[in-house]
Motif scaffolding. Sequence first.
Motif, short mmCIF file in Angstrom:
data_model
loop_
_atom_site.label_atom_id
_atom_site.label_comp_id
_atom_site.label_asym_id
_atom_site.label_seq_id
_atom_site.Cartn_x
_atom_site.Cartn_y
_atom_site.Cartn_z
N PHE A 43 9.51 -8.65 1.55
CA PHE A 43 8.10 -8.51 1.96
C PHE A 43 7.90 -7.91 3.45
O PHE A 43 8.52 -8.26 4.29
CB PHE A 43 7.65 -9.96 1.93
N ASP A 44 6.91 -7.18 3.21
CA ASP A 44 6.23 -6.73 4.62
C ASP A 44 5.52 -7.98 5.18
O ASP A 44 5.40 -8.89 4.41
CB ASP A 44 5.52 -5.40 4.54
N CYS A 45 4.98 -7.79 6.39
CA CYS A 45 4.28 -8.94 6.92
C CYS A 45 2.93 -8.40 6.92
O CYS A 45 1.89 -9.24 6.18
CB CYS A 45 4.61 -9.14 8.45
N ASP A 46 2.48 -7.58 7.85
CA ASP A 46 1.08 -7.24 8.30
C ASP A 46 0.24 -6.57 6.83
O ASP A 46 1.23 -5.60 6.27
CB ASP A 46 0.70 -6.50 9.31
N GLY A 47 -0.72 -6.86 6.41
CA GLY A 47 -1.26 -6.53 5.30
C GLY A 47 -0.82 -7.08 3.94
O GLY A 47 -1.49 -6.70 2.90
N VAL A 48 0.35 -7.64 4.01
CA VAL A 48 0.91 -8.27 2.82
C VAL A 48 0.82 -9.79 2.67
O VAL A 48 0.45 -10.53 1.85
CB VAL A 48 2.27 -7.70 2.64
N LEU A 49 1.37 -10.46 3.77
CA LEU A 49 1.41 -11.96 3.81
C LEU A 49 0.27 -12.52 5.03
O LEU A 49 -0.39 -13.45 4.83
CB LEU A 49 2.66 -12.45 4.42
N VAL A 50 0.04 -11.64 6.28
CA VAL A 50 -0.91 -11.88 7.27
C VAL A 50 -1.92 -10.73 7.56
O VAL A 50 -1.57 -9.40 7.32
CB VAL A 50 -0.05 -12.19 8.54
N ASP A 51 -2.94 -11.18 7.53
CA ASP A 51 -4.28 -10.13 7.92
C ASP A 51 -4.14 -9.91 9.52
O ASP A 51 -5.25 -10.24 10.03
CB ASP A 51 -5.62 -10.55 7.54
N SER A 157 1.16 -20.02 12.92
CA SER A 157 -0.33 -20.41 13.24
C SER A 157 -1.06 -20.32 11.65
O SER A 157 -2.03 -21.07 11.56
CB SER A 157 -0.95 -19.33 13.93
N THR A 158 -0.26 -19.65 10.73
CA THR A 158 -0.92 -19.71 9.34
C THR A 158 -0.31 -20.65 8.60
O THR A 158 -0.84 -20.95 7.34
CB THR A 158 -0.83 -18.25 8.65
N GLY A 159 0.73 -21.48 8.83
CA GLY A 159 1.62 -22.14 8.20
C GLY A 159 2.55 -21.53 7.33
O GLY A 159 3.13 -22.39 6.52
N LEU A 160 2.73 -20.27 7.16
CA LEU A 160 3.54 -19.70 6.12
C LEU A 160 4.93 -19.95 6.73
O LEU A 160 5.93 -19.75 5.85
CB LEU A 160 3.44 -17.96 6.33
#
Length: 263
Positions: A43-51, A157-160
């Motif tokens: 997974f990428d992070c920004d735009g995929v898991l976190v906004d 901060s997002t709980g991921l």
Amino acid sequence: MQAVSDDTRACLEKDNAMTVAPAHATDIPAAIREDGSLKLVIFDCDGVLVDGEHLSTAKMAEEARHHGWDLSNEEAHKIFTGGELVKIGERIGRETGKEMPADWDMMMQDRIVKMMETEAETIDGAHEMLQSVHDLGLPIRIGSNSSGAEMEAKFSSTGLDELLEEERIHSGRDLDMPKPRPDLYLHAAELEGVGPEHCIVLEDSDTGAEAARRAGMACVLLRDLDKPAPSWPGLLRIGHLSEFPQILRQILDAQTSDRPIAA
């Protein structure tokens, strides 16, 4: 859900279901072929898991305006998304004719990390999607141009972070392997002990998709289906994260099926 290009045969619309690429489609990575095997999801992070991309690029736009470049947040998002901080600083310097501080990228990195500690939000459906991938029994790794400190702030901060293992999170910035170079994704596959052709990447940017292509990996692009996207064999598209586990399940079902492989 639809394919970027019909001639790739990687993903076809048929009663709203995905058809896995047939055995003879040898230009398609083995991860999504019915005679192949899917062994790793990256997974990428920004735009995929976190906004977090809009927040980051807005901060960069603010910095650009401070140095004299009249750049809107929207324009900055188009220009800077997926980019390296070093190169972004160089671009601001060129546009303004000013010499940027030697440690500008580190300074911006610190500001972004602090911002993400309180302002980061997940992409809609991220928690449920990650849990579904875990339930499928597929190993997960993260490959992002963000720094490790930035991803730690975002995930905590997002709980991921409850669904992700620290040692399986890889930073293109920290490892000096920025996308669109394929090195970061190849590094993740090597640590997992699998070939790149057995990996599938979930990305949202052209930069990240290009890194997956260069690595020889299949890629799913998360993007509104009415927006333009690159086209190459092995690239699939979805409009919402909830579709991703469905794709993986169909791939796994086809690869473990006892039915004869299509000629």
